[in-house]
Design a protein around this motif. Structure first.
Motif, PDB file in Angstrom:
ATOM      1  N   ILE A  64      -1.217 -30.538 -14.814  1.00 13.08           N
ATOM      2  CA  ILE A  64      -0.133 -31.507 -14.210  1.00 13.08           C
ATOM      3  C   ILE A  64      -0.631 -32.097 -12.878  1.00 13.08           C
ATOM      4  O   ILE A  64      -0.406 -33.427 -12.604  1.00 13.08           O
TER       5      ILE A  64
ATOM      6  N   VAL B 235       9.236 -31.261 -16.189  1.00 11.48           N
ATOM      7  CA  VAL B 235       7.840 -31.519 -16.284  1.00 11.48           C
ATOM      8  C   VAL B 235       7.005 -30.326 -16.883  1.00 11.48           C
ATOM      9  O   VAL B 235       6.649 -29.405 -15.969  1.00 11.48           O
TER      10      VAL B 235
ATOM     11  N   LEU C 284       1.678 -40.053  -9.335  1.00 12.48           N
ATOM     12  CA  LEU C 284       2.287 -38.812  -9.102  1.00 12.48           C
ATOM     13  C   LEU C 284       2.046 -38.439  -7.451  1.00 12.48           C
ATOM     14  O   LEU C 284       0.679 -38.438  -7.039  1.00 12.48           O
TER      15      LEU C 284
ATOM     16  N   ASP D  71       4.408 -35.490 -20.044  1.00  2.00           N
ATOM     17  CA  ASP D  71       5.531 -35.767 -19.746  1.00  2.00           C
ATOM     18  C   ASP D  71       5.719 -36.941 -18.441  1.00  2.00           C
ATOM     19  O   ASP D  71       6.479 -37.593 -18.311  1.00  2.00           O
ATOM     20  N   LEU D  72       4.585 -36.672 -17.534  1.00  2.00           N
ATOM     21  CA  LEU D  72       4.403 -37.765 -16.661  1.00  2.00           C
ATOM     22  C   LEU D  72       3.879 -39.191 -17.160  1.00  2.00           C
ATOM     23  O   LEU D  72       4.469 -40.280 -16.622  1.00  2.00           O
TER      24      LEU D  72
ATOM     25  N   ALA E  94       7.324 -34.635  -9.626  1.00  2.00           N
ATOM     26  CA  ALA E  94       7.695 -33.839 -10.924  1.00  2.00           C
ATOM     27  C   ALA E  94       8.184 -32.497 -10.448  1.00  2.00           C
ATOM     28  O   ALA E  94       7.965 -31.877  -9.642  1.00  2.00           O
TER      29      ALA E  94
ATOM     30  N   ILE F  39      11.152 -36.490 -12.003  1.00  2.00           N
ATOM     31  CA  ILE F  39      11.184 -36.266 -13.361  1.00  2.00           C
ATOM     32  C   ILE F  39      11.521 -34.673 -13.392  1.00  2.00           C
ATOM     33  O   ILE F  39      10.762 -33.931 -13.185  1.00  2.00           O
TER      34      ILE F  39
END
Length: 303
Positions: free
Chosen positions: A141, A101, A152, A106-107, A127, A98
């Motif tokens: 994050i 981030v 993640l 966003d995740l 990320a 992605i």
């Protein structure tokens, strides 16, 4: 003392433009640990649709052996992001990368769609850490990994975008960025993530590239993102444990496994004081060396 769970080395992570069919095919023969099949920065706007189709075919067609396959999508706020994500979910790569981030939200946006499509648990999210907000929010994050539904697994440093957004200069040694790089390393390690260093832009400066690989390994990075196949072998070398390091790790592990040392927190090995934490670190060194050796045997079988 047991070794860590088997894992995949990520010493060399090579960007491959999704719009270049020949490069996607050539990647099947390279010694890279992982391939980022790119739909974002490496692809011009008028080639986005072609790239998406070619990447889907490449992943579904297979033939990449041990190489971990990651699809980097365009951001969901772009004209291409939603279609990219739909394709990536259907293709079932090892991970979806992605871009940009900047917060856990966003995740979560991406994870919600991946989970909603009932993608297998083997499809992870990586990320890109490449914005000023990402540097400020690195801990938050990384903490998203506590919830397995976020999927993640890895940070990828986007140092070029980070330089653009912060106006920090990319110079030898990367002093202007060092605090951000180390903050991301700390955040990744706090929550059990891998972390891959950013790219090195000067293709003709092999000495500088090798020095940056060594420095990144010393910082605790797991590997480096690459922009050309000629960078693969130096990266693999820099992020592989030396034979002497593996031998020393095996000796420490063996000493702590002796019955007389089972309850000890620290012992002497060949005149040096070592703690049990050194044996735990040694288990990872040995596991990494064994995974790399197995990868070499697999490549021999591909020939």
């Amino acid at each position: 003392m047991t070794s860590p769970v088997a894992f995949r080395p990520r010493r060399s992570v090579l960007y491959m433009p999704g719009s270049n069919a020949r490069a996607l095919d050539k990647a099947k023969t390279l010694a890279a640990d992982a391939l980022i099949l790119d739909l974002e920065d490496a692809v011009a706007p008028d080639a986005k649709d072609v790239a998406r189709t070619q990447v889907a075919a490449a992943v579904s067609g297979g033939g990449y052996g041990h190489r971990e396959l990651i699809i980097r999508i365009n951001g969901l706020d772009t004209a291409w992001g939603s279609d990219d994500l739909e394709m990536a979910i259907a293709a079932r790569p090892d991970a979806i990368l992605i871009p940009k981030v900047s917060s856990p939200v966003d995740l979560e946006r991406v994870a919600s769609r991946v989970n909603g499509a009932h993608a297998p648990a083997s499809v992870k999210l990586w990320a890109m850490m490449e914005t000023p907000l990402a540097m400020l929010n690195a801990g938050a994050i990384a903490a998203a990994a506590v919830n397995p539904e976020t999927r993640l697994a890895c940070f990828v440093m986007g140092t070029n975008d980070l330089a653009k957004e912060t106006r920090a200069r990319i110079v030898p040694g990367r002093a202007p960025m060092m605090s951000w790089l180390m903050a991301c390393v700390a955040a990744a390690r706090a929550y059990g993530l891998d972390i891959i260093d950013g790219v090195y832009n000067a293709l003709g400066d092999q000495e500088g590239f090798e020095a940056e690989c060594v420095a990144a390994a010393e910082m605790g990075m797991d590997g480096k993102t690459l922009i050309h196949p000629r960078q693969v072998d130096p990266a693999n070398s820099a992020f592989s444990p030396a034979a002497s390091e593996v031998d020393w790790a095996r000796r420490i592990i063996a000493e702590f496994e002796k019955p007389e040392n089972a309850a000890k927190g620290a012992i002497q090995v060949e005149g040096r004081m070592v703690e049990r934490l050194h044996a735990e670190m040694g288990c990872r060194v040995v596991a990494l060396a064994e995974a790399i050796a197995a990868r070499g045997l697999e490549r021999d079988g591909e020939k």
